[in-house]
Design a protein around this motif. Structure first.
Motif, PDB file in Angstrom:
ATOM      1  N   ALA A  34       0.780  -1.225  -0.253  1.00 25.92           N
ATOM      2  CA  ALA A  34       0.144  -0.011  -0.007  1.00 25.92           C
ATOM      3  C   ALA A  34       0.794   1.205   0.123  1.00 25.92           C
ATOM      4  N   PHE A  57      -6.284   4.623   0.295  1.00 26.53           N
ATOM      5  CA  PHE A  57      -5.413   3.840  -0.041  1.00 26.53           C
ATOM      6  C   PHE A  57      -5.610   2.784   1.140  1.00 26.53           C
ATOM      7  N   GLY A  58      -5.001   1.430   0.647  1.00 25.57           N
ATOM      8  CA  GLY A  58      -4.805   0.420   1.810  1.00 25.57           C
ATOM      9  C   GLY A  58      -6.166  -0.530   1.767  1.00 25.57           C
ATOM     10  N   CYS A  76      -4.385  -4.005   6.359  1.00 27.41           N
ATOM     11  CA  CYS A  76      -3.116  -3.083   6.506  1.00 27.41           C
ATOM     12  C   CYS A  76      -3.582  -2.790   8.182  1.00 27.41           C
TER      13      CYS A  76
END
Length: 334
Positions: free
Chosen positions: A128, A315-316, A320
């Motif tokens: 990521a 994002f991710g 995570c």
């Protein structure tokens, strides 16, 4: 008319009256909620127990009312129920970003990410971060493996403050902390960013609302009021500090705000001349919590000081952290 027929007619009349009453309750509730989302947005502490939740949260109690109050043979009432549901969604949700295409632009990439400590999958976090390519990464609930995060992002410069950390591609000129509200202090760094000069980045994880649903208890309302006032005071102080920095150059206020991004509690940041990067340039679905089912946008980057966000995206994933991260590309304001 026989007694049996009369009883059947009475039951039908009562059933229709009950349906109308239930549907009226649904209609009033939908209009009140839409009005609260459009015009109040946590402006008053006693509104926050309604508007702190995503608008579709209210579909859970309202949908049974809508169904119970309609009759499939009554198309008009079904249509009204559908339009009221759409009104609530339009009033309460952010939809422009869904229509905005992702832009690849040049600028300083500032990312914020609550990593939830050390529970995430290192390989997923590495992928990521490499994909996001941040120039500065503001971390809340920082994990123990900051060295790995810095290596993945090629971010050699670091400032740490308790559970907060800022990783930077650029040299850090100075760092400090400022107490804000009843939670941990906010972190401030100034970096030497090419093309922007000294850039100030604020990082913080701010106090949660009360999030109590037992509203029949007086102490629940007291908890909502106290948390709302504490967060209001903290955001006002943060806005004042950021405004001072913005007068001298570019500034970004990043972090886990634990407050819906459209909340009136964040109005002091707008009054200070900062702008929410996602509202200006976000693309896609911007909700950040929880990562498995992103339903609220509480992680954000606000930008000011003669600069603006040219692009922004989340994002991710759930491997995570329980939060998604947010990237904002900083560029001189047009």
């Amino acid at each position: 008319m026989s007694a049996a027929e009369g009883a059947g007619t009475l039951r039908a009349t009562r059933s229709e009256a009950a349906r109308r009453a239930v549907f009226a309750i649904y209609g009033v509730a939908a209009v009140v909620l839409a009005t609260a989302y459009l015009f109040a947005r946590d402006r008053f502490w006693w509104i926050e127990p309604l508007t702190v939740w995503p608008a579709f949260f209210w579909f859970v109690p309202l949908l049974p009312l809508a169904v119970a109050g309609t009759d499939r043979r009554n198309r008009r009432r079904v249509a009204v129920a559908a339009w009221l549901a759409v009104l609530l969604l339009v009033a309460g949700e952010e939809w422009r970003s869904l229509l905005r295409p992702r832009r690849e632009v040049e600028g300083i990439r500032i990312a914020t990410w609550n990593l939830g400590g050390s529970d995430g999958d290192p390989a997923a976090r590495e992928a990521a971060i490499r994909a996001a390519r941040p120039d500065l990464l503001a971390i809340q609930e920082a994990p123990a493996d900051l060295d790995a995060l810095a290596a993945w992002g090629a971010l050699p410069h670091r400032a740490e403050l308790g559970e907060l950390a800022i990783l930077s591609r650029y040299p850090i000129l100075d760092e400090s902390s400022h107490p804000l509200g009843r939670w941990a202090p906010a972190q401030r760094v100034r970096v030497d960013a090419p093309g922007a000069g000294p850039l100030v980045v604020w990082n913080g994880r701010y106090e949660l609302p009360a999030l109590r649903l037992d509203l029949w208890r007086p102490d629940a309302w007291r908890a909502w009021r106290e948390a709302w006032r504490a967060r209001r005071d903290a955001f006002e102080e943060l806005a004042g500090l950021a405004a001072r920095d913005a007068a001298a150059g570019p500034v970004a206020v990043a972090g886990d705000f634990n407050t819906p991004a459209r909340s009136a509690l964040l109005a002091p940041l707008r009054a200070a001349g900062l702008r929410d990067a996602w509202r200006r340039s976000g693309s896609g679905w911007g909700r950040t919590i929880t990562a498995e089912f992103p339903s609220a946008r509480i992680d954000a980057v606000w930008v000011g000081g003669g600069h603006a966000a040219a692009a922004s995206w989340a994002f991710g994933d759930a491997r995570c952290s329980d939060h998604l991260g947010v990237v904002a590309v900083l560029a001189p304001a047009q």
